[in-house]
Design a protein around this motif. Structure first.
Motif, PDB file in Angstrom:
ATOM      1  N   LEU A 156       1.095  -1.080  -0.110  1.00 23.38           N
ATOM      2  CA  LEU A 156      -0.026  -0.080  -0.080  1.00 23.38           C
ATOM      3  C   LEU A 156       0.927   1.558   0.034  1.00 23.38           C
ATOM      4  N   GLN A 157       1.796   1.375   1.169  1.00 24.29           N
ATOM      5  CA  GLN A 157       2.586   2.542   0.892  1.00 24.29           C
ATOM      6  C   GLN A 157       3.902   2.484   2.098  1.00 24.29           C
ATOM      7  N   GLN A 158       4.702   3.293   2.176  1.00 20.48           N
ATOM      8  CA  GLN A 158       5.759   3.244   3.385  1.00 20.48           C
ATOM      9  C   GLN A 158       5.636   4.197   4.288  1.00 20.48           C
ATOM     10  N   ILE A 159       5.670   4.145   5.301  1.00 24.12           N
ATOM     11  CA  ILE A 159       5.715   5.097   6.693  1.00 24.12           C
ATOM     12  C   ILE A 159       7.100   5.297   7.019  1.00 24.12           C
ATOM     13  N   GLN A 160       7.453   6.582   7.283  1.00 22.63           N
ATOM     14  CA  GLN A 160       8.939   6.783   7.629  1.00 22.63           C
ATOM     15  C   GLN A 160       9.191   8.047   8.308  1.00 22.63           C
ATOM     16  N   SER A 161       9.905   7.931   9.631  1.00 21.74           N
ATOM     17  CA  SER A 161      10.418   9.054  10.391  1.00 21.74           C
ATOM     18  C   SER A 161      11.745   9.356   9.854  1.00 21.74           C
ATOM     19  N   ASP A 162      11.999  10.879   9.958  1.00 23.77           N
ATOM     20  CA  ASP A 162      12.999  11.329   9.459  1.00 23.77           C
ATOM     21  C   ASP A 162      14.255  11.155  10.331  1.00 23.77           C
ATOM     22  N   THR A 163      13.861  10.755  11.627  1.00 25.89           N
ATOM     23  CA  THR A 163      14.955  10.353  12.617  1.00 25.89           C
ATOM     24  C   THR A 163      15.753   9.099  12.066  1.00 25.89           C
ATOM     25  N   ALA A 164      15.009   8.348  11.241  1.00 21.43           N
ATOM     26  CA  ALA A 164      15.778   6.999  10.672  1.00 21.43           C
ATOM     27  C   ALA A 164      16.966   7.327   9.744  1.00 21.43           C
ATOM     28  N   GLN A 165      17.237   8.518   9.313  1.00 21.92           N
ATOM     29  CA  GLN A 165      18.450   9.007   8.882  1.00 21.92           C
ATOM     30  C   GLN A 165      19.555   8.912   9.411  1.00 21.92           C
ATOM     31  N   ASN A 166      19.426   8.903  10.946  1.00 26.21           N
ATOM     32  CA  ASN A 166      20.669   9.170  11.763  1.00 26.21           C
ATOM     33  C   ASN A 166      20.570   7.987  12.695  1.00 26.21           C
ATOM     34  N   TYR A 167      19.361   7.423  12.940  1.00 25.82           N
ATOM     35  CA  TYR A 167      19.253   6.186  13.960  1.00 25.82           C
ATOM     36  C   TYR A 167      18.667   5.195  13.428  1.00 25.82           C
ATOM     37  N   THR A 168      18.608   4.098  14.234  1.00 33.20           N
ATOM     38  CA  THR A 168      18.030   2.871  14.015  1.00 33.20           C
ATOM     39  C   THR A 168      16.285   3.063  14.775  1.00 33.20           C
ATOM     40  N   ILE A 169      15.651   2.961  13.796  1.00 34.24           N
ATOM     41  CA  ILE A 169      13.853   3.298  13.971  1.00 34.24           C
ATOM     42  C   ILE A 169      13.218   1.991  13.589  1.00 34.24           C
ATOM     43  N   TYR A 170      12.396   1.240  14.532  1.00 35.27           N
ATOM     44  CA  TYR A 170      11.712   0.232  14.262  1.00 35.27           C
ATOM     45  C   TYR A 170      10.112   0.873  14.241  1.00 35.27           C
ATOM     46  N   TYR A 171       9.438   0.344  13.110  1.00 31.20           N
ATOM     47  CA  TYR A 171       7.756   0.670  12.854  1.00 31.20           C
ATOM     48  C   TYR A 171       6.846  -0.278  13.474  1.00 31.20           C
ATOM     49  N   SER A 172       5.812   0.147  13.842  1.00 30.90           N
ATOM     50  CA  SER A 172       4.662  -0.941  14.122  1.00 30.90           C
ATOM     51  C   SER A 172       3.360  -0.111  13.798  1.00 30.90           C
ATOM     52  N   ILE A 173       2.064  -1.010  14.035  1.00 29.68           N
ATOM     53  CA  ILE A 173       0.753  -0.289  13.445  1.00 29.68           C
ATOM     54  C   ILE A 173      -0.056  -1.233  14.736  1.00 29.68           C
ATOM     55  N   ARG A 174      -1.204  -0.379  14.957  1.00 25.36           N
ATOM     56  CA  ARG A 174      -2.401  -0.968  15.808  1.00 25.36           C
ATOM     57  C   ARG A 174      -3.722  -0.457  15.111  1.00 25.36           C
ATOM     58  N   GLY A 175      -4.918  -1.242  15.502  1.00 26.20           N
ATOM     59  CA  GLY A 175      -6.120  -0.718  15.066  1.00 26.20           C
ATOM     60  C   GLY A 175      -6.715  -1.578  14.280  1.00 26.20           C
ATOM     61  N   PRO A 176      -8.227  -1.344  13.886  1.00 27.78           N
ATOM     62  CA  PRO A 176      -8.890  -2.420  12.985  1.00 27.78           C
ATOM     63  C   PRO A 176      -8.238  -2.735  11.990  1.00 27.78           C
ATOM     64  N   GLY A 177      -8.206  -4.182  11.831  1.00 32.72           N
ATOM     65  CA  GLY A 177      -7.535  -4.669  10.833  1.00 32.72           C
ATOM     66  C   GLY A 177      -6.368  -5.182  10.805  1.00 32.72           C
ATOM     67  N   VAL A 178      -5.745  -4.940  12.322  1.00 32.19           N
ATOM     68  CA  VAL A 178      -4.289  -5.407  12.642  1.00 32.19           C
ATOM     69  C   VAL A 178      -4.565  -6.267  13.874  1.00 32.19           C
TER      70      VAL A 178
END
Length: 848
Positions: A156-178
């Motif tokens: 569908l798409q990519q979500i990304q935080s700009d802090t990931a340019q300098n640091y290690t970032i982990y992504y997760s989601i919650r809500g209906p359908g998850v």
């Protein structure tokens, strides 16, 4: 990326600071707590700095102000820069002021900004990461097609935080359908932030999914606020429009105008509203029976209307329409559904009832009543058993005597002709009726006078019937003079046979004769006077004497009639005065009205002649009459008579000389009204018409004895006083009262039993004291003489011509007359106080 902050003008901020500062100076605030925000050493304008939980310090504030003009605080506690800020020092402090104008309360929060203490060029520095403030992520639009075919999992798409340019970032989601239903429909790759869908989605079940994305460091720190992520499901035209009913039923009246509304159909579509997928269009596919086309449907609203005014229920009662609804605004590739519409044509009264025949013939026997003689039928094309079909029948002509009536049979709609009043064959042998018919409901079409009503002719033949005698007219009269001699014969009641128009063979007898004055001859019906006829009898009204006669034939059939005997008046009654006692109130009137009546007819009655008829010249001098009108006269008194009752003989004569003498009782009374005299007649008039009972006589005798005792005591007392005081003459005790009448007779005087004169005004005839002596009438002066004498008696010394009462009359004793004389009033004043009480008692006993 940091979220954009709306800019506010410097002038507004300055005004706010001034207002808030003034409020704080006036009221003061309480310190709440200190908040520490970690920021970089350089902050650009309109950048998000951090968030302060205002409600934790102060629940409600309508004024929020920063003491540092380089920073601005929003209502949700977000802190933004208004200018570019460079932290020359590691720390910077300012205050947030909170104030509620309604409660006049305030709070302040101290904010400490801490910049980085050092910059590490390479590698991961946890302290630096932790010092970076949290911020809002920019929302990323995301959608997917409904009922997608894959392949799955679908990126569908990519979500990304700009802090990931300098640091290690982990992504997760919650809500209906998850982690909520539907489970595991979406997932995100932890390291890359790529968002995937694992299967197709139905938009009609789930229009969208609201997920929340998180960015965390390996040790669990969250440098970003949670990111709301909306995944919208794009609609696909996968649902057919559906009618609310499979079959619609409507009713429209026949002959209605073009454009009349028949009804409205409606359909629904589950696809996304306000899109082409749900834009519906309605159409009539087919009409049965057809042609011509009689209905049309609005494509957008589904309203069905008529296109013709020629709907006729009598030709076609029901129409069936096949209708269609299609989405995509009716384009050929849109989805469609059909339904059925049944239209019933309602009935109106557009057809007149008409007789099945134009003429009818029937018959009926005379003297029959309440019988059915004919039924007529009509045709009507309108709906059966409705007001448009039910008939109302009317007899138009031929029923002037009210012999017939016609009603409607509710079951068959026939007209039923009945006889309600008997017919007479001898009067009419045939009757022709014209009848008409209309419906209960009014006719809806324009009609002419010729076609407005259907009519038919009914000929009724009257059959003869042997009826017996008839008494027509039921009341007959004859004239007889009231003084006709006994045995006088006169015509009587006549009945006849309607068949022969003859009275022969009919016998008569009397049924009712109230006073038994006449007899009825059996064969002829003539009457004979049996007793004297009196027109003035009380039972007669208007001089007519009614008898009832029964007439019968040889077969026993009979009828009853009334014979009125008109008694012709003769002058056999003289006029008389109805009121034989009249009252004349002397103080207010000098005459009385007398009225005479004559029971005879006016031709033998007034005008009346009134006259006083008496051989006594005194009566003729005292009374006179004057005429008022033909039946009344006025009686006047003359010569000022005294109060009392008088008998006045008056003769009243009618115009033919027949007269009656009436002895009229006239009361001359001292009163204002006649009723006053009537209620107090004895006291007012001095009438001698007083009858005494034994107890009253006894009371009078006792009163007389008591008066003698009082008189004796009085005389004795005066005699002693004379001897002692010598005030009066010696012979005064021996003197008596003598009443001398020296002139012609006049008013009556009444004398009491003690010998003294008592004057009673308005008396006549016998007075109350009449048992002891006759009153003296004196027209002139009265004197009282003091007479010396021995014995006291009530005898009279003189004859009738000269009344001289003394208390010592002629018994041989020597009587000396002194020269002392006293007037009546002087003596009355002397004796009245002593005698008044006993006189009142005597009058009271007499009245009772």
């Amino acid at each position: 990326m940091a979220a954009a902050r709306p800019w506010s003008s410097r002038a507004g901020a300055l005004c706010g600071r001034l207002l808030l500062t003034a409020a704080i100076l006036m009221l003061g605030c309480d310190a709440c707590k200190q908040v520490i925000l970690h920021v970089p050493s350089e902050l650009h304008a309109e950048k998000f700095v951090g968030r302060v939980n205002l409600k934790e310090c102060f629940k409600s504030a309508n004024l929020i102000h920063s003491s540092d003009p380089d920073f601005q605080i929003l209502e949700d506690g977000s802190v933004y820069t208004t200018n570019t800020v460079i932290l020359s020092l590691a720390k910077r402090t300012f205050t947030i002021l909170l104030f509620n104008t309604e409660t006049q309360e305030g709070r302040e929060i101290s904010v400490l900004l801490e910049g980085p203490t050092e910059v590490i060029k390479q590698g991961y520095n946890k302290e630096k990461v932790l010092s970076r403030p949290k911020r809002r992520w920019a929302p990323i639009p995301c959608s997917m097609q409904e009922n997608s075919l894959g392949p799955f999992p679908l990126f569908l798409q990519q979500i990304q935080s700009d802090t990931a340019q300098n640091y290690t970032i982990y992504y997760s989601i919650r809500g209906p359908g998850v982690d909520k239903e539907p489970l595991n429909l979406f997932y995100v790759e932890r390291d890359t932030g790529n968002l995937f869908c694992t299967g197709p989605v139905d938009r009609e079940q789930y229009e969208s999914f609201e997920l929340t994305a998180f960015a965390t460091t390996p040790d669990g720190y969250t440098p970003e606020y949670p990111l709301p992520l909306l995944i919208k499901i794009e609609d696909e035209n996968d649902n057919y429009p559906i009618f609310t009913e499979t079959t619609y039923s409507f009713t429209v009246f026949e002959n209605c105008k073009v454009g009349s509304s028949v009804g409205q159909v409606c359909a629904t579509d589950k696809d996304e509203p306000d899109t082409m997928h749900t834009r519906l269009r309605y159409t009539i596919l087919e009409q049965s029976p057809s042609p011509p086309t009689l209905f049309t449907m609005h494509p957008a609203t589904g309203i069905i209307t008529t296109t013709s005014s020629q709907l006729d229920r009598e030709l076609i009662e029901t129409y069936v329409l096949k209708i269609k609804v299609q989405d995509m605004d009716g384009q050929f590739f849109g989805l469609q559904t059909t339904a059925t519409c049944i239209i019933t044509i309602g009935d109106v009264n557009d057809n007149l009832p008409t007789f099945t025949r134009t003429s009818y013939v029937t018959s009926v026997e005379e003297n029959t009543v309440d019988v059915e003689i004919l039924r007529v039928t009509v045709q009507d094309k309108d709906l059966v058993n409705t007001p448009n079909w039910r008939a109302n029948y009317t007899i138009l002509t031929g029923n002037e005597n009210g012999n017939f009536k016609i009603v409607t049979d509710p079951q068959t709609n026939e007209g039923v002709l009945c006889v309600v009043k008997p017919l007479d064959y001898e009067e009419r042998q045939q009757v022709t009726l014209q009848i008409g018919v209309v419906n209960e409901a009014p006719y809806t079409r324009e009609v002419t006078s010729r076609s407005a009503m259907s009519t038919a002719t009914v000929t009724v033949t009257v059959k003869n019937q042997d009826e017996g005698p008839v008494c027509i007219p039921p009341a007959q009269t004859v004239r007889i003079k009231e003084n006709a001699p006994l045995g006088t014969r006169s015509n009587g009641y006549k009945a006849y046979d309607p068949e022969t128009r003859s009275s022969s063979g009919i016998r008569y007898r009397k049924l009712n004769d109230p006073r038994g004055w006449v007899t009825v001859e059996e064969n002829s019906g003539s009457i004979t006077i049996f007793r004297n006829l009196d027109r003035e009898a009380e039972t007669l009204r208007n001089g007519i004497y009614n008898i009832t006669v029964l007439a019968s034939d040889s077969a026993g059939r009979s009828c009853t009639g009334t014979l009125g005997i008109i008694l012709e008046d003769v002058n056999d009654n003289g006029p008389f005065i109805t009121r034989q006692t009249v009252v004349i109130c002397k103080t207010t009137m000098s005459s009385a009205e007398i009225v005479a009546v004559d029971p005879d007819e006016p031709v033998n009655g007034p005008p009346f002649e009134f006259r006083v008829e008496s051989s006594d010249p005194e009566v003729r001098r005292m009374w006179r009459l004057s005429r008022i009108n033909d039946t009344a006269a006025r009686l006047y008194y003359q010569n000022d008579p005294s109060f009392g009752s008088y008998r006045v003989p008056i003769r009243v004569t009618d115009r033919l000389g027949l007269s009656t003498l009436t002895s009229l009782n006239v009361i001359i009374c001292d009163c204002i009204t006649e009723s006053d005299c009537t209620t107090r007649s004895g006291e007012r008039t001095g009438n001698a018409e007083v009858r005494l009972g034994p107890w009253a006589i006894l009371a009078i005798l006792l009163g007389i004895a008591l008066l003698f005792c009082i008189l004796f005591t009085l005389v004795c007392g005066v005699s002693r006083a004379t001897k002692q005081l010598k005030v009066l003459p010696d012979d005064l005790a021996q003197q008596n009262l003598i009443v001398s009448n020296t002139e012609a007779p006049g008013d009556d005087k009444l004398y009491s039993t003690n010998g003294f004169t008592t004057h009673t005004v308005g008396t006549s005839g016998q007075g109350i004291g009449a048992t002891l002596g006759q009153g003296v009438k004196n027209g002139g002066q009265e004197t009282i003489e003091m007479v010396k004498g021995g014995h006291q008696t009530l005898d009279t010394c003189h004859g009738p011509g000269y009344h001289h009462h003394t208390m010592d009359p002629c018994r041989g004793g020597h009587v000396e007359t002194d020269n002392y004389r006293f007037t009546y009033s002087e003596w009355h004043n002397f004796t009245q106080p002593r005698l008044g009480e006993e006189s009142i008692r005597g009058h009271t006993l007499i009245k009772n």
